[in-house]
Design an enzyme around this catalytic site. Structure first.
Site, short mmCIF file in Angstrom:
data_model
loop_
_atom_site.label_atom_id
_atom_site.label_comp_id
_atom_site.label_asym_id
_atom_site.label_seq_id
_atom_site.Cartn_x
_atom_site.Cartn_y
_atom_site.Cartn_z
N SER A 121 1.13 -1.27 0.56
CA SER A 121 0.21 -0.59 0.35
C SER A 121 0.78 1.08 -0.05
CB SER A 121 -1.10 -0.17 1.79
OG SER A 121 -1.85 1.12 1.17
N GLU A 229 -2.18 -2.45 -8.02
CA GLU A 229 -3.28 -3.12 -7.44
C GLU A 229 -3.52 -1.49 -6.55
OE1 GLU A 229 -3.27 -3.09 -3.70
OE2 GLU A 229 -1.65 -1.48 -4.08
N HIS A 299 -5.33 -4.93 -1.55
CA HIS A 299 -5.64 -5.07 -0.44
C HIS A 299 -6.64 -5.85 0.13
CE1 HIS A 299 -3.76 -1.34 -0.57
NE2 HIS A 299 -4.43 -1.06 1.13
#
Length: 328
Positions: A121, A229, A299
């Site tokens: 992330s 992502e 995630h």
């Protein structure tokens, strides 16, 4: 190569436990769920690992785990710890603002000595900066609070891949791409069979990576394999960020683009059929490199670990894809 890499729609990794030194630190967002934080530490200890928790792991300063100086010091303590693995407590926002203060030589030396830095992330900012400034490899993977601190059991594939990294047995990851109809006009498959030998694997969170374009912390990777992502980003926002990477000349330089999981967004009535697959189709029309889908990373609970900055190979046969780094 593991014989069973393709036995499941997601990647599989072998179990082989051995005690390792894991350093837990908080370089970005403050820990939000202290019970999950404690559960994660207890789980890693139960697996036999020596878990060392940074002195400021539970610090708070507005939304951050301490002010900028505190978090920079935590990164440098992690680098000096001699740990086998430095694991972030959680990501969320906080890295981009401290990138100029990181002592990259210290981080690179720690990596050279054997410390694996793991996270995802917002951690993409750290990983990209380390790659851009030093060329060293970090690992895209879980965080303590969200992945190891879950109320139920941690995802078994994530846990096995984590263990593979600790024991040095990780060799690659295989997965099955989304089922897509052949091209309506040409009849060609959405993704042709592909073989890419020896390319740099890089990428991570799309929003974070895009925010680094034009800075000294954006890796200049030519002929790479770019994986992406994101979470809570509507497909039109995903397309807008991909467009920025396209117009910046980044996508044209890659040998393949690999899309992981894009989660927690809501389509609107006025989208009128515009969805994530629309963006994938558009991207394929813009670049020559193959665009792969459904990498088990993002995630989501089931996530593999990926070496950011490492030399990897890629093969695709029908819907089966494989990224491997153990034996080039």
């Amino acid at each position: 190569m593991h014989d069973h890499l393709h036995d499941h729609d997601h990647s599989q990794c072998d179990h082989d436990h051995g005690p390792r030194h894991i350093y837990i630190y908080s370089p970005a967002s403050a820990v939000r769920d202290k019970a999950a934080f404690r559960r994660g530490i207890a789980r890693l200890k139960a697996l036999g690992h020596e878990v060392e928790v940074d002195a400021d792991a539970l610090a708070t300063h507005t939304r951050f785990a301490g002010d900028d100086a505190t978090r920079l010091a935590a990164i440098h303590r992690a680098a000096a710890s001699g740990a086998d693995l430095a694991l972030i407590s959680r990501a969320a926002y906080g890295f981009t603002r401290i990138l100029p203060g990181i002592q990259y030589k210290k981080v690179a030396k720690a990596i050279e000595r054997g410390t694996r830095f793991v996270g995802m992330s917002d951690f993409t900012a750290f990983q990209s900066a380390v790659l851009a400034r030093t060329g060293a490899t970090t690992w895209a993977g879980p965080s303590l609070e969200v992945d190891w601190g879950v109320a139920g059991e941690p995802d078994d594939i994530m846990a096995a891949c984590f263990d593979d990294l600790l024991t040095g047995h990780g060799e690659g990851t295989g997965w099955r791409m989304n089922h897509e109809k052949p091209h309506a006009v040409t009849g060609k498959p959405a993704v042709p069979d592909v073989y890419v030998k020896s390319a740099t694997l890089w990428g991570g969170n799309l929003a974070v990576l895009t925010s680094l374009v034009g800075t000294p912390y954006f890796p200049q990777v030519k002929g790479g394999i770019l994986f992406l992502e994101d979470i809570s980003e509507h497909p039109y926002r995903v397309e807008r960020m991909l467009t920025q990477l396209l117009h910046a000349g980044v996508l044209a330089q890659q040998k393949a683009v690999v899309l992981g999981q894009f989660t927690q967004y809501k389509l609107a009535p006025h989208d009128k059929g515009f969805k994530l697959q629309t963006v994938v189709d558009w991207l394929r029309s813009q670049i020559k490199a193959p665009v792969l889908t459904n990498l088990p990373f993002g995630h989501v609970e089931t996530k593999v670990l990926l070496p950011v900055g490492a030399t990897v190979s890629l093969s695709v046969e029908a819907r089966d894809a494989l990224i491997y780094w153990g034996h080039q």
